[in-house]
Design a protein around this motif. Structure first.
Motif, PDB file in Angstrom:
ATOM      1  N   TYR A   1       0.899  -1.263  -0.215  1.00 48.77           N
ATOM      2  CA  TYR A   1       0.259  -0.388  -0.207  1.00 48.77           C
ATOM      3  C   TYR A   1       0.832   1.302   0.176  1.00 48.77           C
ATOM      4  CZ  TYR A   1      -4.675   2.352   1.526  1.00 48.77           C
ATOM      5  OH  TYR A   1      -5.223   2.810   1.129  1.00 48.77           O
TER       6      TYR A   1
ATOM      7  N   HIS B   1       0.745   7.067   1.733  1.00 46.99           N
ATOM      8  CA  HIS B   1      -0.449   8.322   1.371  1.00 46.99           C
ATOM      9  C   HIS B   1      -0.649   9.020   2.094  1.00 46.99           C
ATOM     10  CE1 HIS B   1      -2.374   3.958   2.677  1.00 46.99           C
ATOM     11  NE2 HIS B   1      -3.282   4.826   3.424  1.00 46.99           N
TER      12      HIS B   1
ATOM     13  N   ASP C   1      -4.208   9.568   5.450  1.00 52.03           N
ATOM     14  CA  ASP C   1      -5.881   8.853   5.208  1.00 52.03           C
ATOM     15  C   ASP C   1      -6.157   9.553   5.482  1.00 52.03           C
ATOM     16  OD1 ASP C   1      -4.971   6.082   5.129  1.00 52.03           O
ATOM     17  OD2 ASP C   1      -4.899   5.726   7.371  1.00 52.03           O
TER      18      ASP C   1
ATOM     19  N   HIS D   1       2.043   7.757   5.228  1.00 53.48           N
ATOM     20  CA  HIS D   1       2.040   6.168   5.968  1.00 53.48           C
ATOM     21  C   HIS D   1       1.671   5.801   4.666  1.00 53.48           C
ATOM     22  CE1 HIS D   1      -2.142   7.309   6.357  1.00 53.48           C
ATOM     23  NE2 HIS D   1      -1.871   5.682   6.413  1.00 53.48           N
TER      24      HIS D   1
HETATM   25 ZN    ZN Z   1      -3.902   4.205   5.521  1.00 53.09          ZN
END
Ligand code: ZN
Ligand code: PD2
Length: 274
Positions: A178, A181, A183, A251
């Motif tokens: 992932y 980015h 949140d 993160h």
């Molecule tokens: Zn995240």
């Protein structure tokens, strides 16, 4: 005129609009209507947000007694492994029992689908190469286990159950990741107003590890050089007092190098999530 001057000029006007109670979305559209290029208008709005005072009304946060190495969380006491003040990041140990992790995996396994991310321009969802995991959401209070965990999280973070999104489960296979980015939802993106109707901004994230991957899959915070090793039952919490990169809450989930990685994520909103 340089971009800098345009931005300064716009900044003052944006601040006035905001002070008068005009929404970010309406401010952006007014700028575009009056001839500003959308990208320039977004840049100016982001600059104005940076200078905006942080939330005054509190954030999700555990009740930490002075010198305490653990914190009450309703039906259990949760140990603190690491805590950072700015940005606010806390790593908890044993927030979930091993059998609770296994049960979440078992309950979600058959319902996993390729993860989608929110489409920033429309507020809908889309498949995204930056997120190669499979995922699903439980409804809030969907079953007794989810209800128990949501009550524990609400007690741990002093935030109403109703302000939490449904629990998200993610499974990363070998190589899945992932990418870094934020949140929160970017106020300068056109899809954000639609998203914010369901409970306002996200203020905090709690990523809970449901297994211990043999290699890879750490949660990383590039702006502060922090790497959190995924361990079954542990969790990493972080909060953000404004929807801006200045929070340094960038993160990501590093690629899984061996085996699988399973997590459950709880996002906390400012208002009741519907
Ligand atoms: Zn995240
Ligand atoms: O699985 C992770 O480590 C991770 C990393 C970044 C999860 C999320 N973000 C998330 O669920 O938002």
């Amino acid at each position: 005129m340089s971009n800098q001057i345009i931005t300064l000029d716009l900044r003052r006007w944006i601040d006035e609009q905001t002070a008068a109670g005009v929404s970010d979305e309406a401010v952006l559209e007014a700028m575009v209507t009056s001839g500003w290029q959308r990208e320039v208008a977004r840049g100016a709005l982001r600059e104005a947000l940076r200078a905006r005072p942080p939330r005054a009304t509190g954030l999700p946060e555990p009740k930490l007694a002075e010198g305490a190495h653990s914190v009450p969380a309703g039906d259990r006491e949760v140990r603190i492994v690491t805590s950072v003040t700015a940005p606010r990041v806390i790593v908890f140990a044993d927030l979930l029992a091993a059998d609770e992790c296994d049960e979440l995996v078992a309950l979600s396994r058959e319902r996993l689908e390729r993860s989608e991310t929110v489409h920033i321009e429309t507020g809908g969802t889309e498949i995204n190469a930056a997120r190669t995991s499979d995922g699903m959401f439980f409804e809030r209070g969907e079953n007794p286990l989810v209800t128990r965990l949501e009550a524990r999280i609400a007690a741990l973070l002093n935030w109403p159950v109703e302000n939490g999104e449904g629990l998200q489960i993610l499974r990363y296979g070998p190589g899945a990741e992932y990418r870094p980015h934020y949140d929160y939802f970017d106020p300068a993106e056109s899809g954000t107003p639609v998203i914010l109707r369901r409970g306002g901004q996200r203020l905090a994230s709690l990523v809970m590890y449901l297994n211990t991957p043999p290699r890879g899959g750490a949660t990383v915070f590039p702006d502060i050089g922090l790497t959190v090793a995924p361990q079954r039952g542990h969790a990493v919490f972080f909060s953000y007092d404004r929807p801006h990169p200045d929070t340094r809450t960038l993160h990501g989930g590093a690629p899984v190098l061996e085996g699988e990685k399973w997590v459950a994520t709880k996002w906390l909103r400012e208002d009741r999530f519907t």
